[in-house]
Every structure is written in structure tokens, then in C-alpha cells.
Write a protein that holds these residues in place. Structure first.
Motif, PDB file in Angstrom:
ATOM      1  N   LEU A  44       1.022  -1.176   0.013  1.00  0.00           N
ATOM      2  CA  LEU A  44       0.041  -0.006   0.030  1.00  0.00           C
ATOM      3  C   LEU A  44       0.830   1.287   0.055  1.00  0.00           C
ATOM      4  N   TYR A  45       0.768   2.007  -1.190  1.00  0.00           N
ATOM      5  CA  TYR A  45       1.500   3.362  -1.041  1.00  0.00           C
ATOM      6  C   TYR A  45       0.612   4.569  -1.349  1.00  0.00           C
ATOM      7  N   ASP A  46       0.898   5.595  -0.905  1.00  0.00           N
ATOM      8  CA  ASP A  46       0.279   6.911  -1.335  1.00  0.00           C
ATOM      9  C   ASP A  46       0.816   7.541  -2.627  1.00  0.00           C
ATOM     10  N   VAL A  47       1.878   7.096  -2.806  1.00  0.00           N
ATOM     11  CA  VAL A  47       2.540   7.660  -4.346  1.00  0.00           C
ATOM     12  C   VAL A  47       3.891   7.054  -4.548  1.00  0.00           C
ATOM     13  N   ALA A  48       4.059   6.845  -5.945  1.00  0.00           N
ATOM     14  CA  ALA A  48       5.394   6.232  -6.445  1.00  0.00           C
ATOM     15  C   ALA A  48       6.255   7.066  -7.459  1.00  0.00           C
ATOM     16  N   ILE A  49       7.599   7.195  -7.134  1.00  0.00           N
ATOM     17  CA  ILE A  49       8.456   7.673  -8.073  1.00  0.00           C
ATOM     18  C   ILE A  49       9.047   6.743  -8.787  1.00  0.00           C
ATOM     19  N   LEU A  50       9.109   6.841  -9.933  1.00  0.00           N
ATOM     20  CA  LEU A  50       9.323   5.782 -10.923  1.00  0.00           C
ATOM     21  C   LEU A  50      10.312   6.211 -11.850  1.00  0.00           C
ATOM     22  N   ASP A  51      11.645   5.521 -12.121  1.00  0.00           N
ATOM     23  CA  ASP A  51      12.443   5.779 -13.118  1.00  0.00           C
ATOM     24  C   ASP A  51      12.251   5.106 -14.224  1.00  0.00           C
ATOM     25  N   ALA A  68      -2.848  -1.990 -15.379  1.00  0.00           N
ATOM     26  CA  ALA A  68      -3.581  -3.340 -15.743  1.00  0.00           C
ATOM     27  C   ALA A  68      -4.253  -3.962 -14.572  1.00  0.00           C
ATOM     28  N   ALA A  69      -3.616  -3.979 -13.437  1.00  0.00           N
ATOM     29  CA  ALA A  69      -3.883  -4.768 -12.141  1.00  0.00           C
ATOM     30  C   ALA A  69      -4.991  -3.863 -11.525  1.00  0.00           C
ATOM     31  N   GLY A  70      -5.427  -2.589 -11.975  1.00  0.00           N
ATOM     32  CA  GLY A  70      -6.017  -2.014 -11.254  1.00  0.00           C
ATOM     33  C   GLY A  70      -5.578  -0.811 -10.073  1.00  0.00           C
ATOM     34  N   ARG A  71      -4.193  -0.911  -9.990  1.00  0.00           N
ATOM     35  CA  ARG A  71      -3.662  -0.175  -9.102  1.00  0.00           C
ATOM     36  C   ARG A  71      -3.791   1.414  -9.318  1.00  0.00           C
ATOM     37  N   THR A  72      -4.114   2.198  -8.454  1.00  0.00           N
ATOM     38  CA  THR A  72      -4.446   3.649  -9.042  1.00  0.00           C
ATOM     39  C   THR A  72      -3.578   4.674  -8.036  1.00  0.00           C
ATOM     40  N   LEU A  73      -2.570   4.255  -7.421  1.00  0.00           N
ATOM     41  CA  LEU A  73      -1.747   5.034  -6.995  1.00  0.00           C
ATOM     42  C   LEU A  73      -0.910   6.210  -7.636  1.00  0.00           C
ATOM     43  N   PRO A  74      -0.942   7.319  -7.359  1.00  0.00           N
ATOM     44  CA  PRO A  74      -0.235   8.404  -8.196  1.00  0.00           C
ATOM     45  C   PRO A  74       1.303   7.950  -8.517  1.00  0.00           C
ATOM     46  N   ALA A 114       1.141  17.462  -3.826  1.00  0.00           N
ATOM     47  CA  ALA A 114       0.165  17.422  -4.991  1.00  0.00           C
ATOM     48  C   ALA A 114      -0.675  16.398  -5.265  1.00  0.00           C
ATOM     49  N   LEU A 115       0.292  15.580  -5.709  1.00  0.00           N
ATOM     50  CA  LEU A 115      -0.504  14.121  -6.282  1.00  0.00           C
ATOM     51  C   LEU A 115      -1.323  13.519  -5.164  1.00  0.00           C
ATOM     52  N   VAL A 116      -0.666  13.364  -3.926  1.00  0.00           N
ATOM     53  CA  VAL A 116      -1.589  12.646  -2.850  1.00  0.00           C
ATOM     54  C   VAL A 116      -2.666  13.552  -2.490  1.00  0.00           C
ATOM     55  N   ARG A 117      -2.572  14.637  -2.615  1.00  0.00           N
ATOM     56  CA  ARG A 117      -3.816  15.490  -2.169  1.00  0.00           C
ATOM     57  C   ARG A 117      -5.009  15.260  -3.357  1.00  0.00           C
ATOM     58  N   ARG A 118      -4.599  15.353  -4.468  1.00  0.00           N
ATOM     59  CA  ARG A 118      -5.566  15.062  -5.544  1.00  0.00           C
ATOM     60  C   ARG A 118      -6.012  13.550  -5.458  1.00  0.00           C
ATOM     61  N   ALA A 119      -5.211  12.811  -5.227  1.00  0.00           N
ATOM     62  CA  ALA A 119      -5.720  11.409  -5.323  1.00  0.00           C
ATOM     63  C   ALA A 119      -6.779  11.153  -4.051  1.00  0.00           C
ATOM     64  N   THR A 120      -6.584  12.032  -3.150  1.00  0.00           N
ATOM     65  CA  THR A 120      -7.507  11.904  -1.894  1.00  0.00           C
ATOM     66  C   THR A 120      -8.680  12.633  -2.013  1.00  0.00           C
ATOM     67  N   GLY A 121      -8.768  13.319  -3.204  1.00  0.00           N
ATOM     68  CA  GLY A 121     -10.265  14.081  -3.589  1.00  0.00           C
ATOM     69  C   GLY A 121     -10.161  15.499  -2.998  1.00  0.00           C
ATOM     70  N   HIS A 122      -8.821  16.117  -2.640  1.00  0.00           N
ATOM     71  CA  HIS A 122      -8.848  17.655  -2.180  1.00  0.00           C
ATOM     72  C   HIS A 122      -8.392  18.515  -3.195  1.00  0.00           C
ATOM     73  N   ALA A 123      -9.220  19.487  -3.697  1.00  0.00           N
ATOM     74  CA  ALA A 123      -9.116  20.487  -4.597  1.00  0.00           C
ATOM     75  C   ALA A 123      -7.986  21.467  -4.023  1.00  0.00           C
ATOM     76  N   SER A 124      -8.365  21.797  -2.832  1.00  0.00           N
ATOM     77  CA  SER A 124      -7.456  22.842  -2.091  1.00  0.00           C
ATOM     78  C   SER A 124      -6.210  22.228  -1.255  1.00  0.00           C
ATOM     79  N   SER A 125      -5.396  23.131  -1.226  1.00  0.00           N
ATOM     80  CA  SER A 125      -4.099  22.761  -0.332  1.00  0.00           C
ATOM     81  C   SER A 125      -4.476  22.716   1.001  1.00  0.00           C
TER      82      SER A 125
END
Length: 220
Positions: A44-51, A68-74, A114-125
Motif C-alpha cells: 500500500l503506497y500513497d505515491v510512487a516515484i518511478l525511473d 492493468a491490475a487496477g492499481r491507482t496510486l499516483p 500535490a499528487l497525494v492531495r488530488r488522489a484523496t479528493g482535495h482540490a485545495s491545499s
């Protein structure tokens, strides 16, 4: 917040991880595409940094496997490749953001938050819960208008709860987001952290849902 950092350059991954941990992030590191694919599919991750240029499996293929597996993490692509075709391919595969090397760690942190915030449904910071305010872009808390001093573990628990305010967060999920994979976790560790938070922000804001977990709410 728990981060999957996928980077095969050992020195760079160590520097990024150290900077992120100093900002209270939980960081797991994968050094090749095979390990990254497995981690993204099973943890379980909130965000991934991927090279992109990874041993065994390239970054785009890893990302396609997650989606393809349905993983929606940013997913933030972090790479030395700055050509337009690489960006197009990354976004088509399901990337959420793209940052080229060299980069400033401060910008990386801001983009991740910003990615985590938007992924959890928050428009404002600025996220409010009664007298508690969380600046999701800066990672700071205020309570009754005053800066709130928190330990790293307290910050991780409270940020997880406020990003999902009015939603029950499972105790197991909190443990996964608060501690790194090799950490030794006491059975009552989350309860201890929640008790400390209640002393700082008041018991009424954090509701215990018996048998399920905790919920941050300003509702009476």
C-alpha cells in the motif's frame, strides 16, 4: 505518507530517500523493475516515484502492469530522459506527473504532495477539520491558528487521517502508512500515537471505531 521510490542509482536513491524521510515520509526503495512491479502490486503506497531506465523491467512496463491490475496510486516519473516521446509514452501508460533530472528535491516534494492531495479528493491545499488545518502543499499543521508541533510518527498518522477525514481508516492501513517495511512495530503502537495526538488536538476530533480503526471528524 508512504512512498515507493524506484531508482537503480544507489547514491541518488539514498539522497532522495534521506530527504523524503526528513520530511516525515515513509520510503521503500526498489532498485529494479521486477522488485518495483511486485511492490506496487502487493503493498500500500500513497505515491510512487518511478525511473524509466531500470534493470530487468523498464519503468513504462512496470507502470502498465500496475494500471492493468487496477492499481491507482499516483505515479511521478523521475528520469534523465527529457524527450517528448518518452513523456507521451509515460502519460499514455498512466503516469500522473513527469520530472526530469537534474531536479530540486523541494520541487519533487511539492509535486508528490500535490499528487497525494488530488488522489484523496482535495482540490485545495488547505484541508480543514474543525480547529485543525493541514496545508497539504507545505506539509504543516495548525490548531486554533497556531503551529502544531508533531513527531514524525504523529505527523504520518494525522496526515493520513485528515486526508481521509470523515472516513474510517483501518488500523492495519495506518501501520502500513506509518512504518517502513523493516520496522519492528509494537501491537499497541498506533494506539499510543493516537493518544498523544488527542492530547495535542483534543480527544473529540479522533473517533475510535471499535474493531475497525480511527476517523478524524469535526462532526458532533
Amino acid at each position: 505518507m508512504r512512498v515507493l521510490l524506484v531508482e537503480d542509482d544507489t547514491d541518488l536513491s539514498k539522497r532522495i530517500a534521506a530527504s523524503l524521510r526528513a520530511e516525515s515520509f515513509v520510503v521503500d526503495i526498489a532498485k529494479n523493475g521486477e522488485d518495483a512491479e511486485h511492490a506496487g502490486l502487493t503493498e500500500l503506497y500513497d505515491v510512487a516515484i518511478l525511473d524509466l531506465g531500470l534493470p530487468k523491467i523498464d519503468g513504462v512496463s512496470v507502470l502498465k502492469s500496475w494500471r492493468a491490475a487496477g492499481r491507482t496510486l499516483p505515479v511521478l516519473i523521475l528520469t534523465a530522459r527529457d524527450g517528448w516521446p518518452d513523456k507521451v509514452e509515460s502519460f499514455k501508460a498512466g503516469a500522473d506527473d513527469f520530472l526530469t533530472k537534474p531536479f530540486k528535491i523541494e520541487e519533487l516534494v511539492l509535486r508528490m504532495r500535490a499528487l497525494v492531495r488530488r488522489a484523496t479528493g482535495h482540490a485545495s491545499s488547505k484541508i480543514l477539520c474543525g480547529p485543525l488545518e493541514f496545508d497539504a502543499q507545505l506539509g504543516t499543521f495548525q490548531f486554533n491558528g497556531l503551529s502544531l508541533k508533531l513527531t514524525a510518527l504523529e505527523w504520518r498518522v494525522l496526515s493520513c487521517l485528515i486526508l481521509r477525514k470523515d472516513v474510517i481508516v483501518d488500523r492495519r492501513e495506518l501501520i502500513e502508512r506509518v512504518y517502513e517495511g523493516d520496522a519492528e512495530v509494537d501491537s499497541n503502537s498506533i494506539e499510543v500515537i493516537v493518544a498523544r495526538l488527542r492530547r495535542k488536538i483534543g480527544a473529540e476530533l479522533i473517533e475510535t471505531v471499535r474493531g475497525r480503526g480511527y476517523m478524524l471528524t469535526a462532526a458532533p
